[in-house]
Every structure is written in C-alpha cells, then in structure tokens.
Design a protein around this motif. Structure first.
Motif, short mmCIF file in Angstrom:
data_model
loop_
_atom_site.label_atom_id
_atom_site.label_comp_id
_atom_site.label_asym_id
_atom_site.label_seq_id
_atom_site.Cartn_x
_atom_site.Cartn_y
_atom_site.Cartn_z
N LEU A 200 -75.95 -55.98 19.86
CA LEU A 200 -77.01 -55.54 18.96
C LEU A 200 -78.19 -55.08 19.79
O LEU A 200 -78.72 -55.84 20.59
CB LEU A 200 -77.42 -56.68 18.02
CG LEU A 200 -78.41 -56.31 16.92
CD1 LEU A 200 -77.77 -55.32 15.96
CD2 LEU A 200 -78.85 -57.55 16.15
N LEU A 201 -78.58 -53.83 19.61
CA LEU A 201 -79.69 -53.27 20.36
C LEU A 201 -80.90 -53.16 19.45
O LEU A 201 -80.92 -52.36 18.53
CB LEU A 201 -79.31 -51.88 20.90
CG LEU A 201 -78.01 -51.84 21.74
CD1 LEU A 201 -77.67 -50.40 22.09
CD2 LEU A 201 -78.17 -52.66 22.99
N LYS A 202 -81.91 -53.98 19.67
CA LYS A 202 -83.09 -53.98 18.82
C LYS A 202 -83.94 -52.73 19.12
O LYS A 202 -83.91 -52.17 20.21
CB LYS A 202 -83.93 -55.24 19.06
CG LYS A 202 -83.19 -56.53 18.74
CD LYS A 202 -82.91 -56.66 17.26
CE LYS A 202 -82.32 -58.01 16.92
NZ LYS A 202 -81.99 -58.15 15.51
N THR A 203 -84.74 -52.35 18.14
CA THR A 203 -85.54 -51.14 18.29
C THR A 203 -86.62 -51.29 19.35
O THR A 203 -87.11 -50.29 19.86
CB THR A 203 -86.20 -50.76 16.96
OG1 THR A 203 -86.87 -51.91 16.44
CG2 THR A 203 -85.18 -50.29 15.97
N ASP A 204 -87.01 -52.50 19.66
CA ASP A 204 -88.07 -52.65 20.65
C ASP A 204 -87.53 -52.49 22.08
O ASP A 204 -88.30 -52.45 23.03
CB ASP A 204 -88.78 -54.00 20.51
CG ASP A 204 -87.81 -55.18 20.59
OD1 ASP A 204 -86.60 -54.93 20.56
OD2 ASP A 204 -88.29 -56.32 20.67
N LEU A 205 -86.19 -52.39 22.22
CA LEU A 205 -85.62 -52.15 23.54
C LEU A 205 -85.52 -50.65 23.77
O LEU A 205 -84.46 -50.04 23.70
CB LEU A 205 -84.24 -52.82 23.65
CG LEU A 205 -84.22 -54.34 23.40
CD1 LEU A 205 -82.80 -54.86 23.47
CD2 LEU A 205 -85.10 -55.07 24.40
N LYS A 206 -86.67 -50.02 24.03
CA LYS A 206 -86.74 -48.57 24.07
C LYS A 206 -85.94 -47.96 25.22
O LYS A 206 -85.60 -46.78 25.19
CB LYS A 206 -88.21 -48.13 24.20
CG LYS A 206 -89.10 -48.60 23.06
CD LYS A 206 -88.68 -47.98 21.74
CE LYS A 206 -89.66 -48.37 20.63
NZ LYS A 206 -89.24 -47.86 19.31
#
Length: 654
Positions: free
Chosen positions: A607-613
C-alpha cells in the motif's frame, strides 16, 4: 334498497378505495395532458401506443399514490370510532387535498420542464435550485405558463368537488368484540397490500420498481417518461446519484487521454458468428481453482469449479479480471452495454432512459436474433425492462419455462434444468444469434436441489457448494450445446455478475478482491483463440471485445476496450467502493473526486500512501489523469444523453 346501497358506499373502507381512485384519476389526467401538450416530442408514438402506455403507467401511479397518501390511508384505517368524527374527517380531507394538489402540480409542471431536460424531474432538482430564489422562479413560471396554473386550479377544484361526493358514515351500532378485531385485521391486510403496491409486486425475487422498470412497456426510450410520473421519479431518486458535469481537461486533452468512441481497427470482413454470454451469479474468483493454482495444497485449498478450470485451458483468459459493480443489477449494463455503475446502480439513476449503446442492438442491425434468459419470475430485478430498452428481441424467464416442479422456492428455476432449457431454445434460433443467460442458484440461502445434497463439498463458505452445483450445470449445458450444429460457430463469454458477499482467503479480503471475478472467452471452433495473458480485463470490455472478435466494421460507443487490440497500454478496470477504484497493470488507485487517496500494488500487497511522494509519482499521476478523464466522459455524457455514435439531440440544447 337505496338506503342499503348508500350505507355500502359510505363504509370507511369503500370510501378509502374511492378516494384513492380519485387520486389515480388525477395522475391519469396529468399523463394525458403531458402527452397532448408535448405531442411534437412523441411524434412516433401513436394514439394506440399511448393507450397502452396509459394503462402501463397505472402501476407507477399506484406506487406514487400509496406513498404520498400513506398518512391519509392510516387516518382512515385506524380501527377506532373517533375516525367518524366530523372534525377528524375534515382534517383527513385537508391532508388528502393538499398532498394530492402538490403531486398534481409536480406532474403538470413537468409538462413544461420536460421540454428542456427530456426526462422526468428527479429529486436532484431540489438541490439544483437550492440556492435560487424559489418565489421568483415560481412567479416567473406562473406568468410564462399561466395555462398550466389554470389547469392545476381547475383540477384541484374538480378534486374538491368529487371528494365531497364521497361520504363516510359511522355504523349504527358497534360491537367492540367484533369491531376492533375485524377492523384491526383489515388494517393489517390493507397495509400489506399498500406495501406490495408501493414495491410494484409481491414477489420475493422482485426489487421495488424504479425508473428503469418503465422500459418494460415501451418501444422507444423516450416513451418511458409517458409511463412514469413525476412524484414517482422524485421518490425513487431520493439520495440517488445525480451526476455533475466536470471539466478536468479541455476537449483535445480529454480525447487524447481517454475516449469511449471506438473506430474499426482492421479491414477484415465482418464475421457473423453466434455469441452466447453466460453471467454466473456470485462466482468469486477465489472459488475458481484455475485462478488459484499456486494456492492448491496450501491451507487445504481446493477449487470448487472443476469444469470451469478445464474450460480455462481452452479459452482466452486475461488474468486480472474484475467486475464493475457489487450487485446483480450492476452487471448487465456493464456486460451488454459497456456502461458501469458508479456510485449507484446505473438502472436506478435518472439516466436509465438515455439512448443507450448496446451489443444486442448493434447485432440486431447485422441481422442477429437476440434473446435473454433468466430463470427468475419475469420482471425480477427489472431485467425484462432493461432488455427491452437495449433492443433484446425475446425474453425467456420462469413464465416461459412453465414448470414449477423445478422452482427452487425463492429465486426461480434451478440452474441445471434452466440451462438445459436455454440450450434447447437456442437450438431453435436462426443463425446468427446473440443470447445471454443469467444463472441464479448460487445465491442466499445457498441451497442445492434435494437430489444433490451431499454431492458437492461445502467448503469454508456456504456459497461454495452452490457454485459447485452451478459449475456442474454449466458442464451439462456445454455437453448439450456441443451436440448442436451451431456450437462451433459460436463465441462463448463467461463472466460472474459480482463476487460473493463473503470472502474467505485473506488476499481476497481486499479492495481488489471485492471485485475479482472470472472472465473467459471460449470459441470451440477457433482452436487458436486461447491462452492466458497477464492483463487487466473488466466486464465493460466484453462488448467491445466481442465486436472486435467479429470484426465489427462501424464506429460504436463503449466505456470498455477491445482486448484483442495489440496495444496493452490502455488496459484498465474501474469500479466504485466509496471512492473510484482504477486498476492498471498491477496497480490500483483510489480517487475520491478531488485527489488520489491511496495507491495499491495488488500483486505484491503493498500500500503506497499519498504522502510518499517519492514512490512512483509518474505512475500515480498517469493513473489519476486517466480516472479523471473517465469520470469526465462518464458524467458529462450521462447528463447530455450522449452515449451513442451519431445520436441527434432534440430539445433544450441537448
């Protein structure tokens, strides 16, 4: 004699029936005026056609009348003597007059408003004009269309006069030991009938009627609005999605990112092969051993579809296959018209009466015979109405099967005998034909016929036993069909309608697992058309892929893609689970209408969160633009009724 007759007509229950009949009369008069004053918009509808539509509309009128007069009905049904008091009856009269005057005004107002929208007004109009000066709008409407106001006043006056002709009188003597039990029983009986009337029928397998059910009675899509009435349309769209136009991209950018207009891709001649589409109730991919070969032997996993596993080896299979919805009523628009259900089932939205693209209609134009089979009582799920709307020529349901010995007691005819019936009936069709069949046995309460009890493994979930039964029924269908002359000249498409409600294995208890279903393309007369490709496919792709296989030679409209084109870069799947979910390659994003809330590698469970730009920013941006373009094409074309190639809009700038 006269005195006795008067007493009969003055009984409260008889009077109630007459009052409701008066309300029904108002709806009928409003529909006649709607047709007469908009005659130029229904030029193809003859007076004979309208007479039939007028009769069909009473089903929807009754539902609206019962909903909007429920308080009045309760007031007259309460089994207490005070309901005969003059003041009480006067209050009931005012409630009846006011409520039916409001619904009458809604029906009459749509005589005008329809000219601009070409559909009945829905609940969304209240939010659409929420910030407007309603008093100013009402006064402007009354000035410009004074004759509508005049008609309304005249009909309200007629209502008051006719209401006064119906009298309610108290019985001369009341025996409490008889009166209260008898009238309480009548109360329960009438309320039960009211529920049936509001739903549109008694059947357990029939959903409450909605806007799309009007399609069952029409020959042309716009005639739905002669069958419907405005109060019903508004009641049935409360809290239903009404799409708003969006402008994420200009038209040139939009067309370059995603377009639902398909052009012929090759110069090969159209090949009129038969098409049979089989939609399987609740077949989750996790139950199909062929998709889970790596799991076999782990945790005791065994598949429950031995026949489908074998068929996969002879079929064209795209590994990452998804449903576009979570309900049975989501599936058929996706499969047969390449229109997904987003936020709400498409057939329950105000846009169900749009001019729809349709695989049956396109093949009708090529000389195909088209038919649909579903073993439930005719009208169940609104399927018959929808088939009529999309151009299917013949419908075969429980009525046509005509043997209740094979009825499962709840949903319809067991899959095994009904699929045999389907094969035999198809065998009578002239080629080329396109037929679709929807199974039903793998459904709660998850039973199998008595003679098969104990034959199939039950598995960790009760639905698995039913899936095994339907897999066996499917095998017998193909055994029967393989003996028939049309078999090797046929493309079979097998899909589930949606996944089962419950999931057992952890990898399927996920956002992508909620929509993971089997989709197979099987051409027994074309041995080269098989193999497994690690690509994304969805129900929306069935229609364009079938047309691609047949070398369809005209432009057409579809939200899906032709999986036979060599370009894999356009592969995607879309569905809605609280947010838009967009599958592309091995990745999924969730888009909430403003931003991407998450990105998911569903193959590697990351799962790649949006804050991991810093993680796959280009992939995320590309997928976000694609889902935005899809939403823009979907919403704007739904609102504009622009879902076909070359459809001419008639009014209101549409």
């Amino acid at each position: 004699m006269s005195s006795n007759r008067n007493k009969i007509w003055q009984q409260v229950h008889v009077a109630l029936a007459l009052y409701l009949g008066l309300a029904m009369l108002l709806y009928t008069l409003a529909r006649i005026l709607f047709f007469v004053l908009n005659r130029e918009l229904f030029e193809a509808t003859s007076l004979t056609d309208f007479a039939w539509l007028l009769l069909a509309g009473m089903r929807f009128d009754l539902s609206a009348v019962l909903y909007t007069n429920l308080l009045f009905i309760l007031l007259l049904l309460l089994p207490f003597p005070f309901r005969y008091h003059k003041t009480y009856l006067k209050v009931a009269k005012y409630i009846f007059i006011i409520s039916n005057s409001i619904t009458l005004l809604a029906n009459l107002s749509d005589i005008i408003y329809y000219r601009y929208t070409l559909r009945r007004t829905t609940w969304s109009v209240l939010s659409e004009f929420a910030n407007e000066n309603m008093a100013r709008l009402a006064s402007s409407f009354a000035a410009d269309f004074w004759y509508i106001l005049l008609i309304w006043v005249a009909l309200v006056g007629l209502t008051v006069w006719l209401y006064g002709k119906i009298k309610v009188s108290a019985p001369q003597r009341i025996n409490p030991w008889i009166y209260y039990p008898a009238h309480t029983l009548v109360l329960g009986l009438v309320l039960g009938l009211c529920v049936a009337g509001m739903r549109g029928g008694f059947r357990h397998s029939t959903r409450p009627i909605t806007l799309s059910n009007a399609g069952e009675y029409v020959s042309r899509p716009n005639e739905m609005y002669l069958v419907l009435n405005t109060p019903f349309s508004m009641l049935r769209t409360i809290n239903k999605a009404d799409f708003k136009k969006v402008a994420y991209f200009n038209q040139r950018e939009l067309a370059s990112i995603y377009s639902p207009i398909h052009q012929p891709t090759d110069t090969a001649a159209f090949q009129p092969k038969n098409v049979v589409i089989i939609v399987l109730e609740s077949f989750s991919k996790e139950a199909v051993g062929g998709y889970n070969s790596s799991r076999i032997g782990q945790d005791g996993y065994q598949g429950f579809t031995p026949f489908m596993d074998k068929l996969m080896q002879e079929s064209k299979v795209y590994w990452y296959s998804f449903a576009n919805g979570k309900k049975s009523i989501d599936a058929l628009p996706s499969v047969l018209t390449s229109i997904p259900s987003l936020q709400e089932p498409f057939v329950l939205t105000p846009y169900a009466g749009n001019h729809l693209p349709s695989l049956p209609r396109l093949l009708n134009e090529k000389g195909y015979h088209t038919a649909f089979f579903h073993g439930a009582p005719n009208g169940s799920m609104g399927f018959k109405a929808f088939m009529n709307l999309i151009g299917v020529q013949e419908y075969y349901g429980k009525d046509e099967y005509n043997n209740d010995a094979d009825f499962d007691g709840i949903w319809g005819i067991w899959d095994e005998p009904f699929l045999q019936f389907t094969a035999n009936k198809i065998n009578t069709f002239q080629e080329p034909f396109m037929s679709a069949v929807f199974t039903l046995s793998s459904h709660h309460p998850f039973k199998v016929p008595e003679r098969y009890e104990g034959k199939f493994r039950k598995g960790p979930l009760p639905v698995y036993e039913c899936i095994s039964y339907t897999d066996m029924a499917l095998q017998k269908f193909f055994e029967k069909a393989s003996t028939m002359s049309w078999y090797k000249n046929t493309l079979f498409v097998i899909s589930a309608d949606h996944t089962a409600t419950a999931k057992y294995y952890p990898e399927y208890q996920s956002a992508w697992g909620a929509f993971a279903i089997p989709i197979l393309f099987y051409a027994p007369g074309d041995p080269s058309f098989k193999g497994v490709e690690k690509r994304v496919v969805q129900q929306l792709d069935i229609m364009p892929t079938v047309l691609g296989y047949l070398h369809y030679d005209k432009p057409y409209f579809a939200y899906g893609k032709d999986m036979l084109t060599p370009d894999h870069s356009d592969d995607f799947a879309i569905n809605y689970l609280g947010a838009y979910q967009w599958f592309e390659g091995e990745y999924m994003i969730q888009f909430d209408g403003e931003k991407t809330t998450a990105m998911y590698n569903y193959v590697n469970d990351i799962l790649l969160k949006t804050d991991l730009k810093d993680q796959l920013p280009e992939k995320r941006r590309h997928m976000e633009n694609r889902v935005k373009a899809f939403i823009q094409q979907y919403n704007n074309r739904m609102v504009d009724d622009n879902l076909q190639v070359g459809v001419v809009k008639l009014a209101g700038g549409r």
